[in-house]
Design an enzyme around this catalytic site. Structure first.
Site, PDB file in Angstrom:
ATOM      1  N   TYR A 144       0.859  -1.182   0.000  1.00 41.99           N
ATOM      2  CA  TYR A 144       0.000   0.000   0.000  1.00 41.99           C
ATOM      3  C   TYR A 144       0.891   1.225   0.000  1.00 41.99           C
ATOM      4  O   TYR A 144       1.852   1.304   0.770  1.00 41.99           O
ATOM      5  CB  TYR A 144      -0.896   0.003   1.245  1.00 41.99           C
ATOM      6  CG  TYR A 144      -1.799   1.205   1.360  1.00 41.99           C
ATOM      7  CD1 TYR A 144      -1.581   2.173   2.345  1.00 41.99           C
ATOM      8  CD2 TYR A 144      -2.872   1.381   0.499  1.00 41.99           C
ATOM      9  CE1 TYR A 144      -2.418   3.267   2.455  1.00 41.99           C
ATOM     10  CE2 TYR A 144      -3.725   2.487   0.603  1.00 41.99           C
ATOM     11  CZ  TYR A 144      -3.481   3.428   1.591  1.00 41.99           C
ATOM     12  OH  TYR A 144      -4.304   4.525   1.701  1.00 41.99           O
ATOM     13  N   ASP A 239       9.389   2.973  -0.505  1.00 39.48           N
ATOM     14  CA  ASP A 239       8.331   3.632   0.260  1.00 39.48           C
ATOM     15  C   ASP A 239       8.602   3.335   1.734  1.00 39.48           C
ATOM     16  O   ASP A 239       8.243   2.266   2.232  1.00 39.48           O
ATOM     17  CB  ASP A 239       6.957   3.126  -0.187  1.00 39.48           C
ATOM     18  CG  ASP A 239       5.850   3.805   0.605  1.00 39.48           C
ATOM     19  OD1 ASP A 239       4.657   3.643   0.231  1.00 39.48           O
ATOM     20  OD2 ASP A 239       6.148   4.481   1.611  1.00 39.48           O
ATOM     21  N   LYS A 267       4.528   9.594   8.584  1.00 36.73           N
ATOM     22  CA  LYS A 267       4.408   9.108   9.962  1.00 36.73           C
ATOM     23  C   LYS A 267       5.486   9.678  10.891  1.00 36.73           C
ATOM     24  O   LYS A 267       5.403  10.830  11.310  1.00 36.73           O
ATOM     25  CB  LYS A 267       4.382   7.584   9.950  1.00 36.73           C
ATOM     26  CG  LYS A 267       3.179   7.044   9.125  1.00 36.73           C
ATOM     27  CD  LYS A 267       3.161   5.557   9.064  1.00 36.73           C
ATOM     28  CE  LYS A 267       2.181   5.048   8.039  1.00 36.73           C
ATOM     29  NZ  LYS A 267       0.783   5.060   8.464  1.00 36.73           N
TER      30      LYS A 267
END
Ligand code: KE4
Length: 425
Positions: A144, A239, A267
């Protein structure tokens, strides 16, 4: 544990918000419980509106590596607030962030701050296409990378639980340039490159997959991607929205010693505030406006409050590199407890402060094996932990996150509960 107030809020929320939430995984859709509406959090504890205090292993899906409401971060945020919330103009802290990111992640020679991981990935893909002049992107099933149109193909995370790995509303034209390979399957990657030898701008990969549950790269897999992309003149994008500053101070690329051309962050880089970042080799990033022709912009990019939180968080991680040993020790303790109690009945994947328990024997190394695990058993496990005051991901396809704030006592309490549960499997 009453959840009456959460139930009331959820009913009201559903009237005015899709699914009653601002992000699908929060709806507890795949575990059939009412989501807990949170009132506050401190350290490794989270408290819901009914006053239930729980040990938190979601940690806001990753930002909370230092634990909730760390005093040093809160102090910097409060100081920043008194100086104004946003200017839409450059600030010193953004320079400090870019310099610190380059110091901690040397491959990110030049970087740009944005406001989410999705924005970081979307922008990195555009930069890769602009730099190479090629259109196709290769991703992996179950990984994702945020919800930008071109990447909502066989996506992981909540896209798996809401059975929309290929989202509605995304025209086929937008995903025709997205190729999908199988994580840890080198042949599936070779075949796609052989079929599209000059068309692939980049491969984007979670260096440790954490959106189909945690799935580790097989030995040599990342090195293979590095070599193959170089061979075909494609870029390699890591990523690191989850692994960045979590697996090591320099992220997965430091941990595994494989250096991508571009990296995306989220994050932890924002310390709990909305920050994403993308960056990499200078010659690529100079393509980005206003240096170059790849346009990308954002009203709140580099926001003064968000960079105050991010800068203090990264500074503390830099000051105390022992944190990574502590995180590994705590998380390995939990993983070993489960393996000992459940034996071959479960598969536990753990690396650093990330882990997942799959209710299937034989190991989980890719998407098919993850989705083939016993999801109803996961639901039962989730309910057991929640009812005993342990807040874990409401989906098999997420990670269990450990923070530096998780105390020895709370880790022990967690292990005791896990042992009780796993022994009765
Ligand atoms: P955001 O746009 O949610 O900040 O980041 C997107 C993203 C990009 N790349 C990776 C590897 C990610 O894990 C994410 C987002 N992670 C999910 C949790 N699996 C966020 C939680 C949510 O969607 O609410």
């Amino acid at each position: 544990m009453s959840d009456l107030k959460s139930k009331e809020l959820f009913e009201a929320a559903k009237k005015r918000m899709p699914g009653g939430v601002n992000s699908p995984v929060r709806a507890f859709g795949s575990v059939g419980r009412t989501p807990r509406f949170i009132a506050s959090a401190k350290g490794d504890r989270i408290i819901d509106v009914d006053g239930n205090e729980m040990i938190d292993y979601v940690c806001s899906w990753g930002p909370g590596i230092l634990g909730h409401a760390h005093p040093r971060v809160i102090e910097k945020v409060k100081e920043a607030c008194d100086q104004g919330l946003t200017y839409g103009a450059p600030t010193k802290r953004e320079v400090q962030m870019a310099e610190l990111i380059a110091e901690l992640v040397p491959s990110m020679e030049v970087s740009r701050l944005v406001s989410s991981g999705t924005e970081a990935v979307m922008s990195a893909i555009r930069a890769a296409r602009g730099f190479t002049g090629k259109d196709k992107i290769l991703k992996f099933k179950g990984c994702y990378h945020g919800h930008s149109d071109g990447l909502l193909v066989k996506a992981g995370s909540a896209a798996l639980t809401t059975s929309v790995p290929d989202s509605a509303g995304v025209p086929a034209d937008y995903t025709k340039n997205t190729l999908v390979a199988i994580y840890n399957d080198q042949d599936s990657v070779k075949e796609l490159f052989a079929a599209n030898p000059q068309e692939i701008a980049a491969v984007i990969v979670e260096p440790v997959a954490a959106n189909m549950g945690v799935v580790l790269p097989d030995a040599g897999f990342l090195e293979f991607l590095r070599d193959l992309t170089k061979q075909y003149g494609a870029l390699l994008i890591f990523d690191e929205v989850i692994t960045g500053f979590r697996l090591a101070l320099g992220g997965a690329q430091e941990y595994f010693g494989v250096i991508p051309d571009l990296t995306t962050l989220g994050k932890i880089v924002g310390g709990g505030m909305p920050v994403g970042a993308y960056g990499g080799r200078e010659e690529i990033m100079r393509m980005v406006s206003p240096d170059g022709p790849v346009y990308q912009a954002g009203t709140l990019s580099g926001n003064p409050i968000a960079t105050a939180a991010g800068l203090e968080t990264l500074t503390m991680l830099k000051e105390d590199k022992e944190i990574y040993g502590r995180l590994e020790e705590k998380t390995a303790r939990i993983a070993q407890t489960v393996r000992k109690a459940a034996g071959e009945k479960v598969s536990v994947n753990q690396i650093g402060s990330l882990m997942s328990i799959f209710f299937t024997p034989g190991g989980v190394t890719n998407y098919e094996e993850a989705v083939g695990s016993d999801l109803s058993r996961y639901t039962d496990y989730f309910g057991y932990m929640l009812d005993h005051g342990i807040y874990i991901a409401p989906s098999q396809f997420e990670a269990l996150f450990v923070s530096d704030a998780h105390t020895g006592d709370d880790i022990q309490k967690t292990c005791d509960l896990l042992q009780q549960y796993m022994e009765q499997l």
